[in-house]
Design a protein around this motif. Structure first.
Motif, mmCIF file in Angstrom:
data_model
loop_
_atom_site.group_PDB
_atom_site.id
_atom_site.type_symbol
_atom_site.label_atom_id
_atom_site.label_comp_id
_atom_site.label_asym_id
_atom_site.label_seq_id
_atom_site.Cartn_x
_atom_site.Cartn_y
_atom_site.Cartn_z
ATOM 1 N N LYS A 69 -12.492 -2.009 5.749
ATOM 2 C CA LYS A 69 -11.484 -1.333 4.942
ATOM 3 C C LYS A 69 -10.357 -2.300 4.619
ATOM 4 O O LYS A 69 -10.129 -3.261 5.347
ATOM 5 N N LYS A 70 -9.660 -2.027 3.542
ATOM 6 C CA LYS A 70 -8.468 -2.799 3.198
ATOM 7 C C LYS A 70 -7.325 -2.248 4.049
ATOM 8 O O LYS A 70 -6.758 -1.219 3.748
ATOM 9 N N GLN A 71 -7.052 -2.962 5.140
ATOM 10 C CA GLN A 71 -6.102 -2.500 6.139
ATOM 11 C C GLN A 71 -4.843 -3.356 6.116
ATOM 12 O O GLN A 71 -4.919 -4.576 6.002
ATOM 13 N N PHE A 72 -3.719 -2.686 6.234
ATOM 14 C CA PHE A 72 -2.430 -3.367 6.232
ATOM 15 C C PHE A 72 -1.551 -2.798 7.334
ATOM 16 O O PHE A 72 -1.632 -1.617 7.663
ATOM 17 N N GLY A 73 -0.698 -3.636 7.864
ATOM 18 C CA GLY A 73 0.305 -3.214 8.824
ATOM 19 C C GLY A 73 1.678 -3.549 8.271
ATOM 20 O O GLY A 73 1.857 -4.583 7.634
ATOM 21 N N VAL A 74 2.627 -2.667 8.504
ATOM 22 C CA VAL A 74 3.997 -2.901 8.047
ATOM 23 C C VAL A 74 4.940 -2.623 9.204
ATOM 24 O O VAL A 74 4.924 -1.535 9.775
ATOM 25 N N TRP A 75 5.732 -3.630 9.575
ATOM 26 C CA TRP A 75 6.828 -3.418 10.518
ATOM 27 C C TRP A 75 8.092 -3.377 9.688
ATOM 28 O O TRP A 75 8.329 -4.265 8.865
ATOM 29 N N ASP A 82 12.444 -1.978 9.459
ATOM 30 C CA ASP A 82 13.659 -1.251 9.811
ATOM 31 C C ASP A 82 14.390 -1.041 8.483
ATOM 32 O O ASP A 82 13.812 -1.269 7.417
ATOM 33 N N SER A 83 15.615 -0.637 8.516
ATOM 34 C CA SER A 83 16.294 -0.308 7.259
ATOM 35 C C SER A 83 16.591 -1.525 6.386
ATOM 36 O O SER A 83 16.843 -1.382 5.196
ATOM 37 N N ASN A 84 16.515 -2.734 6.945
ATOM 38 C CA ASN A 84 16.877 -3.935 6.187
ATOM 39 C C ASN A 84 15.764 -4.945 5.972
ATOM 40 O O ASN A 84 15.894 -5.822 5.134
ATOM 41 N N HIS A 85 14.684 -4.854 6.735
ATOM 42 C CA HIS A 85 13.675 -5.906 6.699
ATOM 43 C C HIS A 85 12.285 -5.312 6.932
ATOM 44 O O HIS A 85 12.126 -4.381 7.714
ATOM 45 N N ALA A 86 11.305 -5.885 6.250
ATOM 46 C CA ALA A 86 9.910 -5.470 6.447
ATOM 47 C C ALA A 86 9.026 -6.709 6.522
ATOM 48 O O ALA A 86 9.252 -7.687 5.807
ATOM 49 N N THR A 87 8.026 -6.650 7.384
ATOM 50 C CA THR A 87 7.008 -7.690 7.471
ATOM 51 C C THR A 87 5.673 -7.020 7.204
ATOM 52 O O THR A 87 5.335 -6.029 7.850
ATOM 53 N N ILE A 88 4.934 -7.561 6.240
ATOM 54 C CA ILE A 88 3.656 -6.974 5.833
ATOM 55 C C ILE A 88 2.530 -7.865 6.348
ATOM 56 O O ILE A 88 2.522 -9.074 6.118
ATOM 57 N N VAL A 89 1.576 -7.252 7.054
ATOM 58 C CA VAL A 89 0.440 -7.957 7.643
ATOM 59 C C VAL A 89 -0.828 -7.422 6.997
ATOM 60 O O VAL A 89 -0.969 -6.223 6.777
ATOM 61 N N GLY A 90 -1.743 -8.323 6.680
ATOM 62 C CA GLY A 90 -3.025 -7.924 6.110
ATOM 63 C C GLY A 90 -4.071 -8.972 6.431
ATOM 64 O O GLY A 90 -3.792 -9.973 7.092
ATOM 65 N N ARG A 91 -5.274 -8.763 5.947
ATOM 66 C CA ARG A 91 -6.363 -9.706 6.213
ATOM 67 C C ARG A 91 -6.326 -10.869 5.218
ATOM 68 O O ARG A 91 -5.865 -10.721 4.094
ATOM 69 N N GLU A 114 8.910 -2.654 -3.299
ATOM 70 C CA GLU A 114 8.613 -4.068 -3.060
ATOM 71 C C GLU A 114 7.548 -4.213 -1.973
ATOM 72 O O GLU A 114 6.639 -5.035 -2.089
ATOM 73 N N ILE A 115 7.644 -3.416 -0.922
ATOM 74 C CA ILE A 115 6.646 -3.462 0.156
ATOM 75 C C ILE A 115 5.267 -3.085 -0.390
ATOM 76 O O ILE A 115 4.273 -3.760 -0.117
ATOM 77 N N THR A 116 5.193 -2.027 -1.174
ATOM 78 C CA THR A 116 3.891 -1.548 -1.653
ATOM 79 C C THR A 116 3.220 -2.517 -2.621
ATOM 80 O O THR A 116 2.008 -2.437 -2.790
ATOM 81 N N THR A 117 3.966 -3.438 -3.227
ATOM 82 C CA THR A 117 3.320 -4.419 -4.106
ATOM 83 C C THR A 117 2.344 -5.296 -3.331
ATOM 84 O O THR A 117 1.443 -5.883 -3.917
ATOM 85 N N HIS A 118 2.506 -5.361 -2.015
ATOM 86 C CA HIS A 118 1.624 -6.175 -1.171
ATOM 87 C C HIS A 118 0.493 -5.360 -0.557
ATOM 88 O O HIS A 118 -0.333 -5.911 0.176
ATOM 89 N N LEU A 119 0.436 -4.080 -0.843
ATOM 90 C CA LEU A 119 -0.580 -3.188 -0.266
ATOM 91 C C LEU A 119 -1.619 -2.784 -1.308
ATOM 92 O O LEU A 119 -2.018 -1.629 -1.386
#
Length: 125
Positions: free
Chosen positions: A6-12, A14-23, A65-70
């Protein structure tokens, strides 16, 4: 017969910062940090209503902005501190592109990039 991951993603986040993890290859390979997003917040406003509206607009921009990477996400795990992950999950559920995406959430403290990649690898395996 090959097994399609599956196309799996993780997002960490908080209110100011996000880190996007994927394969590495979108649907296979090891998990890596794909991107980071920042919500700089707004300056001060003399009017509480105007300040609240500006804050909500900036949050929507941050989430977009986060969803552009998902791209074509089938499964997303959202984690972080506070209520930001709940708000992001709600945003995903209200976005047509993600209506069929399986989304899970948890709460975790900020961690280094390597630990974060390991954390999401464990969540998806």
């Amino acid at each position: 017969m090959s097994v399609k991951n599956k196309k799996q993603f993780g997002v960490w986040l908080d209110s100011n910062h996000a880190t996007i993890v994927g394969r590495e290859q979108v649907d296979n390979g090891d998990f890596i940090i794909l991107a980071e997003a920042k919500n700089d917040g707004q300056g001060s406003n003399s009017n509480e209503n105007t300040g609240n509206n500006a804050e909500q607009s900036l949050q929507q921009k941050f989430f977009k902005e986060i969803t552009t990477h998902l791209q074509n996400a089938e499964e997303v795990h959202v984690t972080g501190t506070g209520i930001s992950q709940e708000q992001f999950m709600h945003f995903l559920s209200q976005t047509a592109q993600f209506k069929n995406t399986v989304a899970n959430e948890s709460t975790s403290l900020k961690m280094g990039d390597e630990k974060l990649v390991e954390y999401f690898a464990q969540k998806f395996n």
